[in-house]
Scaffold this active site. Sequence first.
Site, PDB file in Angstrom:
ATOM      1  N   ARG A   1      46.412   0.821   4.326  1.00 40.05           N
ATOM      2  CA  ARG A   1      45.214  -0.031   4.234  1.00 40.05           C
ATOM      3  C   ARG A   1      44.081   0.605   3.442  1.00 40.05           C
ATOM      4  NH1 ARG A   1      48.012  -1.616   8.305  1.00 40.05           N
ATOM      5  NH2 ARG A   1      48.269   0.604   8.577  1.00 40.05           N
ATOM      6  N   THR A   2      43.781   1.856   3.739  1.00 43.69           N
ATOM      7  CA  THR A   2      42.604   2.461   3.116  1.00 43.69           C
ATOM      8  C   THR A   2      42.816   2.546   1.606  1.00 43.69           C
ATOM      9  OG1 THR A   2      42.218   3.687   5.151  1.00 43.69           O
ATOM     10  CG2 THR A   2      41.026   4.438   3.210  1.00 43.69           C
TER      11      THR A   2
ATOM     12  N   LYS B   1      52.694  22.828  -6.899  1.00 42.37           N
ATOM     13  CA  LYS B   1      52.734  24.076  -7.676  1.00 42.37           C
ATOM     14  C   LYS B   1      51.708  25.074  -7.161  1.00 42.37           C
ATOM     15  CE  LYS B   1      53.972  21.671 -11.959  1.00 42.37           C
ATOM     16  NZ  LYS B   1      53.463  21.342 -13.302  1.00 42.37           N
TER      17      LYS B   1
ATOM     18  N   ARG C   1      41.534  11.197   1.035  1.00 43.01           N
ATOM     19  CA  ARG C   1      41.999  11.446   2.407  1.00 43.01           C
ATOM     20  C   ARG C   1      42.722  12.775   2.407  1.00 43.01           C
ATOM     21  NH1 ARG C   1      45.166   7.079   5.903  1.00 43.01           N
ATOM     22  NH2 ARG C   1      42.995   6.440   6.181  1.00 43.01           N
TER      23      ARG C   1
ATOM     24  N   HIS D   1      35.829   9.153   9.440  1.00 39.98           N
ATOM     25  CA  HIS D   1      36.427   8.079   8.639  1.00 39.98           C
ATOM     26  C   HIS D   1      35.355   7.001   8.441  1.00 39.98           C
ATOM     27  CE1 HIS D   1      39.338   5.604   6.786  1.00 39.98           C
ATOM     28  NE2 HIS D   1      40.302   5.607   7.691  1.00 39.98           N
TER      29      HIS D   1
HETATM   30  C1  NCD Z   1      43.540   5.258  10.681  1.00 41.56           C
HETATM   31  C2  NCD Z   1      43.429   6.640  10.094  1.00 41.56           C
HETATM   32  O1  NCD Z   1      44.067   6.945   9.076  1.00 41.56           O
HETATM   33  O2  NCD Z   1      42.660   7.405  10.667  1.00 41.56           O
HETATM   34  N1  NCD Z   1      44.133   4.331   9.810  1.00 41.56           N
HETATM   35  C3  NCD Z   1      43.331   3.636   8.938  1.00 41.56           C
HETATM   36  O3  NCD Z   1      42.680   4.205   8.092  1.00 41.56           O
HETATM   37  N2  NCD Z   1      43.269   2.309   9.086  1.00 41.56           N
HETATM   38  C4  NCD Z   1      44.118   5.207  12.031  1.00 41.56           C
HETATM   39  C5  NCD Z   1      45.477   5.800  12.297  1.00 41.56           C
HETATM   40  O4  NCD Z   1      46.133   6.330  11.404  1.00 41.56           O
HETATM   41  O5  NCD Z   1      45.895   5.708  13.438  1.00 41.56           O
END
Ligand code: NCD
Length: 314
Positions: free
Chosen positions: A53-54, A82, A103, A131
């Site tokens: 999703r992100t 590497k 991320r 987040h």
């Molecule tokens: C979350 C995350 O990556 O922290 N997912 C997201 O971004 N929608 C929640 C999760 O992974 O459980």
Amino acid sequence: MAGLITMDDLTNEQIIDILGDAERLLPVARGEIYLPLLQGRILGNLFFEPSTRTRMSFETAMKRLGGDVINLGDVKTSSVVKGETLYDTIQMVDGYTDIIAMRHPRQGAAQYAQDAAQVPILNGGDGAGHHPTQTMLDLFTIKQAHGHLDGLRVVLAGDLRYGRTVHSLSHALVRFGCDLIFASPDLLKMPEEIVSDLRSHGANVTETEDLYGSMAEADVVYMTRIQKERFADEDEYARCAGAYKLHARHLSEVKQDMIVMHPLPRVDEIDPSVDKTRHARYFEQAFNGVVARMALLCRLLGVPIPAKIEGGAL
Ligand code: NCD
């Protein structure tokens, strides 16, 4: 330019403003209006951890606004294998892009990247840390359902220890005077330093293991996945896996307008029977990632969003 690393980077006024921008962008996110505000801009997507999703909603947001996206792609096929350091990777991508969504499994990595970059960094999750872009779409979803954020009663449930979504969200909700109920197994309690920080800001926080008993007065029940990948000890995970399984039958006594949220992906903490109830809001929540991220991309790139968005046919 400053990025978005934690919710502390935004004032309450800015949050409300961005949510207003996001609301006006809904027809653009749905593809009904084409508004190329970010034409000629490039987003760098750097995901060192799995994401659906992100990553995809950042990409959708950029493309719906006429911008472009480059992806690090699979970490295994990048120079990370590497031995390239995060610092060097960021230095390079900084030169290729106008803004970066990142991320990383390490807590603090987003701040580290911001220190190494000229372009703004949007923290798409740093280990068990923060987040904030998820928090913006969560706040948007709550405001959409209840009309406001102030003074709501919110149950946050599941893995409060390792869940970065609930760390960022609880900080933001407290700033709007919400009452928080933390429901988790003992092993997965909200870290003590976060609870005491929230309380020092005047928050009314209750901790419990009894999720189902805490839902009666709630305006929002925010479920989370147990973050298997963060456990050092597999036995420990096995001891709390499946702690909560919200089923439609648990919802008979809740407020009519209570919403059930989840950042997704879900494992077994929300039974599919909940999907068809009036309370389920998690798929709309995921869609809202597009508008929230559109509004954030424009804000951090210094591109104003028109007060009125009208469009002809595409
Ligand atoms: C979350 C995350 O990556 O922290 N997912 C997201 O971004 N929608 C929640 C999760 O992974 O459980």
